[in-house]
Write a protein that holds these residues in place. Sequence first.
Motif: not given
Length: 1422
Positions: A1352-1359
């Motif tokens: 989820h975070h990778c897709q949202q760009g919250n690396f």
Amino acid sequence: MAVYFDHRIEAPENSVVPCHLTWHSALPVLAVASSSPATGGNVDLYLQQGEHVESCHVERPHLPIVLCWHPTKPVLAVGWENGEVVLLTHPSGDQTVLPSIHTSCITLLEWSSSGSRLVTGDLTGTLAVWKVDARGRLQGNHLVKHDYNKPLTCCIFKPASPGDDVAMLARASVSGDESALDMFSWKGAPLKMGPQEGLAFYVSTADGKVHCVDEHCKTSTLLSVEGSIKKLFYIEKREALAVITETLMLSQYTLGPDGGATEFMKVKLSSKSGQNVDIVWTENSLLITATGEHIARLWDLERDDNYVLPLDETLGFERGEMINCVSYCAGKEILAAGTTHGRIAMWRMVVKPGSSRGDNKAEWKLQTPTEIEGNVTQLQWGSTLNLLAANNSNTVLILCEHVMSAHFSQQVAAVQLTPVQLSITQFSTGLHLALQSEIHIKGVCVTKDSVTVWNGKQVIVYELSGTILRNTGSFPCDSHVVAVHGENLYTVEPNRVQIRTPQGTVKQLLTFSKAEGNPVLLSVCQSYLVVGTDTAHIRVFDLSRRDAKAHCSAKNLADQIANLGALRSVKCNANGSQVSMLISQVNGRPDHKVYFYDVEMDTVTHFDFFTGRPSSGISQPEETELIGRCPVSHFWDESEPRLFVCETVPISSESSSSSYMDRADVSVVTLFCTQEHGLLLQDCYPKPPGLQALLALDVPYCCFSCKPGEKDPGLPEFPHMVSRRPLRDFVGLENCEKATRDAMLNFSFYLTIGDMDEAFKSIKLIKSKAVWENMARMCVKTRRLDVARVCLGNMGNARAAKALKEVEAEPEPEAQVAMLAIQLGLLEDAEKLYKSCQRYDLLNNFYQASGQWHQALDTAEIHDRIHLRTTYYSYAKYLESMGDKQQALTYYEKSDTHRVEVPRMLQDDTSSLEFYVHKMKDKNIYKWWAQYLESQSDMGSALRFYELAQDYLSLVRVHCYMGNIQKASEIANDTGDRAASYHLARHYEGHDDIKQAVHFYTRAQAYNNAIRLCKENSLDDQLMNLALLSNPEDMMEAACYYEEKGTHMDRAVALYHKAGYVSKALELAFATQQFSALQLIAEDLNENSDPALLARCSDFFITHSQYEKSVDLLVAAKKYHQALELCLAQNLTITEDLAERMTITDSKDLSEEARKELLEKIADCCMRQGNYHLATKKYTQAGSKLKAMRALLKSGDTEKIIFFANVCRQKELFIMAANYLQSLDWRKNPEILKTIIGFYTKGRAPELLAGFYEACAQVEIDDYQNYEKALDALTEASKCLSKSKEASAGQHEARLADLQHKVTLIRKFVHIRRLYAEDPREAAQLCEALLEEPELDPAVRIGDAFGFLIEHHCQQGNFQVASRKLEELQRMLPSQNVRYYISQASLEALQEEMGISVGRGDGRLNMKEDDEVEEDLNLSEA
């Protein structure tokens, strides 16, 4: 028989020579054209009795050439020599002359089928077509005129094609046929109502051409033949045209739809040269010609057959009498021919039973000729009354058919021979007289003293005085029926019956009311008169007094009989108590019932000949001969009031009353009619051949009229026109006295009603053997064998009684009756009885015994083939006894007895016998002939024939006799014949040549003799071989010989063994230590051998370490436990065959418990040896299914495990099978998965099934991360646990709560994954919350939850957050590969953005292959 009344036409004085005549097709009007040298010619019309119609007279100074009637109207077209055509109308005599178109002689006149067109043609070839209205009047001038420039010869109209069947179309329309409905519609073409008139016609010319003129009067040439055309005929069945030329060349043409004609047959008709030819064409395609010969020629064009009908001189025709002309009447099926000697020959088509009309020439029966004067040159049948007109060159006569009159009463019979002649027979005196009357006789009535004749206009009475007939009275009277009683005559007129004297004086009137109608029928019996009227009333009068008195009131039969049209005939019985009637129905057809009116009871009954049953009376067996018939005449006996006789014909022929007498299938039926018992069938028999019709019933006779020209074979003393045949009961008693006659009638009556006591009472005083014999004959008809035995006893016929006793063994009653018939000489009845019961073997014997050999042979060949050869043999013996040896030889050969019988028959004729031997070339006959030659000491010839017969024994015998031993040896060696070899061996033995004797005994397979010689001469080596070839007795004898001699003990053991004496062979083998022989013997031991012997042999094999053979012997000895112990001790493999042999099926050998114990031991042994399948089988036979399943589980045979569990259907076995199946790779095999679930369900183990579902869920989570399927599996597990009833409730509750907790967690995680597509943020928050849940793993793996958040975070760009979550995951699961939970794309993105490097770890797969197939779990509850 019919007679023909001839009426000469009342021709005008100026009509000299008649030249043409023609009948109107529907009206009884005859047109005659005459010629006169003085006045020219004229045409006149005549009625049916020759009356001249004076108003219809046409006279011209020219000759009339052609006459042609309008088909429906009374209009005659007349063509004259000068070309004039006149239309003459009957009866007015109006004459219409056609306009003058023809200038030469008229050659043809032809009307169309309905008469709307008239075609005229002349000698110059001019043809005209005229239109005629519906009244037959000419309409205007001619329609068309054609000139063919050649004389016109023939003209025929083409028949119209059939129109539409309106009734059929109406039915089709009502049933919904739209096409049929359209034909009634006004939109369509006009409907053709019935057949239309054909207006097209064909016309022929003298140059051989046929022209077709269509309905529009357009002409075209159709065909051409050689010579002038004489006749044209149209064949409707084939749609063909037949053409006959002047040279009698017949050609047939098929007419095509395009108007063309194709010839398909051409033939020359036979004729006598230089004669006029008369040709007639019939509707059934029969061509009849008269060519001036003594025969008429017939050609059947439909069947391509032809034959001739000759004149028969025995019927009155003369030698040299020729046929001039012919005419055919289709309605009566009679062919008439006029001859040169003034006779008219008539052939009637007779229909035989089972045949169709026109099948062959034998169906044409020549009748007695009708004689007229002169030379008959022209004949024509005409009108609906079937009148025949004949031209005898001087005048024209009209012949009217009249049914032959005949009457019988008071021992006097009269039969009409000709229109004016009667044959009178007085049976009481044997007197025969001929009566020549002054009038045409239409009716006759006789008494013992008088003969009365009448013709409808006059009555003449003749008195019988000795041998003279004297005319005693004659008076005019219009009555068509007359009856006579004593001195009174009874005639009829409207509404009354006149009683007259012989001179015609009216003595009394019997009046009838208007309702009762006019009297039309009269009949007298004894002193009673019955009168029938045209309104179906009957009245009976008593004539015993001076005046006639009414015996009963008038009876209206229409009230009693349904569908009554009119009375045909009425008769009363001798005492006036019964009146019988034949009627016609409303439709005019004869009724197939005879009606009986009981005067005293005032009732009407009937006997129905269609069903063969009466309306009332005692139930009798149905007579098949009476079914489907119709009565045509009936009579009562003049003295016996109960007895009635009736003549019947098949239903198909009752309409032609005048021709039924010529049929061969007329039956005569006798009935008893009483008030008490109703109608009783007494007898039924076919009318005897040669007889014409039934005349009367006069006990003991039935009287018949004879056919003309045929003598009565039964009674040669009366070879006249009347024959008397005795009734069935009176055969042989024709001249008995009245007392005997009455007794026989009573006997027959009581026998018919079944009252045997009264029947015997009526005849017990009769002593005449003839009476008893006649009654025995009657028993053949009635099939009363009990009565027949009494009759035979009174006859004193012991032989017949014995034969009847012996035949009682036959099962068929008909066969027993047939034997009675044979003994009484009724051979024809016996033959019919044997045929009816299909006892063709007895029929064959009957034919042989009666000398009817041809019938016997036919019967054997067709029906009794099992006795065919026997019949041939019997016939051959008969022929031999008759001296016909040549024919006997043929039948001996057919019977296959010629090899013995023919030489015996011909032994006195050696030359014939030798010729027969050479001819037949049969081995058996050669042998018989060789033996004969040998008896004659002709050894050389005997040897030659023995050789041809291949009789090697006789050859060797003769050669030995002659001393040719060498030749005899060669024959025996070459042929190998046993009998010859034996004979030669005896010869050598007699001459002490032992070696050759042994050799030939061996060749003859006479081993006992050879063994005997070997023992006597110490030939021990040959003895062994011979003993082995011989039977067990000889082997035993040879073995004893060796044992007694003490040498070659091995041979003795082998022979004992071979002979079946195994115990003796074993004892001798043990005694002499013959171990090799012992092994051979042991192989033949089985369970039937002596147990002690088997045990001894087993010990022997154990001693010599041959354990397998020892085990076999122990099993054969039924020592199964020892055999098993030996197998275990020596580690011998138990084969399936050995195990089956040890399996006891018979409870006599072991008890059930011992049997099960033995089977379990066998199974245990098999288990130790690893033979699990065999162990399973034995455990199952022992009833131990659990052990059987354990053995199967060890075998690992999944298919058999599943099958066995399903067959046994035990809970424990289902559970065991399911536990085993879980050890297999059920994840990849859905069928195993379903079977596991099914077995746990059937085994009622919900807790185990729940555990299996949990395992399935864990596999889905661990291997496929498929939480949806895992949730389904756990849900099913929860359901199963909830149904479980475990003993430990606390553990059960804890397990169920734990399972439900897992279900809750997984359901939350599944919800989060599904929510992510709609609201990722909310899903992430819920996942964070889920990670806070206690005991999350193993329900939801922590790695899967963290993997979800990292993705989820990778897709949202919250690396950054993703990186932290990854570190947290690695911290929580340091030993696992994170690639398993996180996708490769997310890891690469983290590495690129954050510089984080994730190691490969243990290299486990971190992603699911795209082509991996997911398991489809069927998690539905079983």
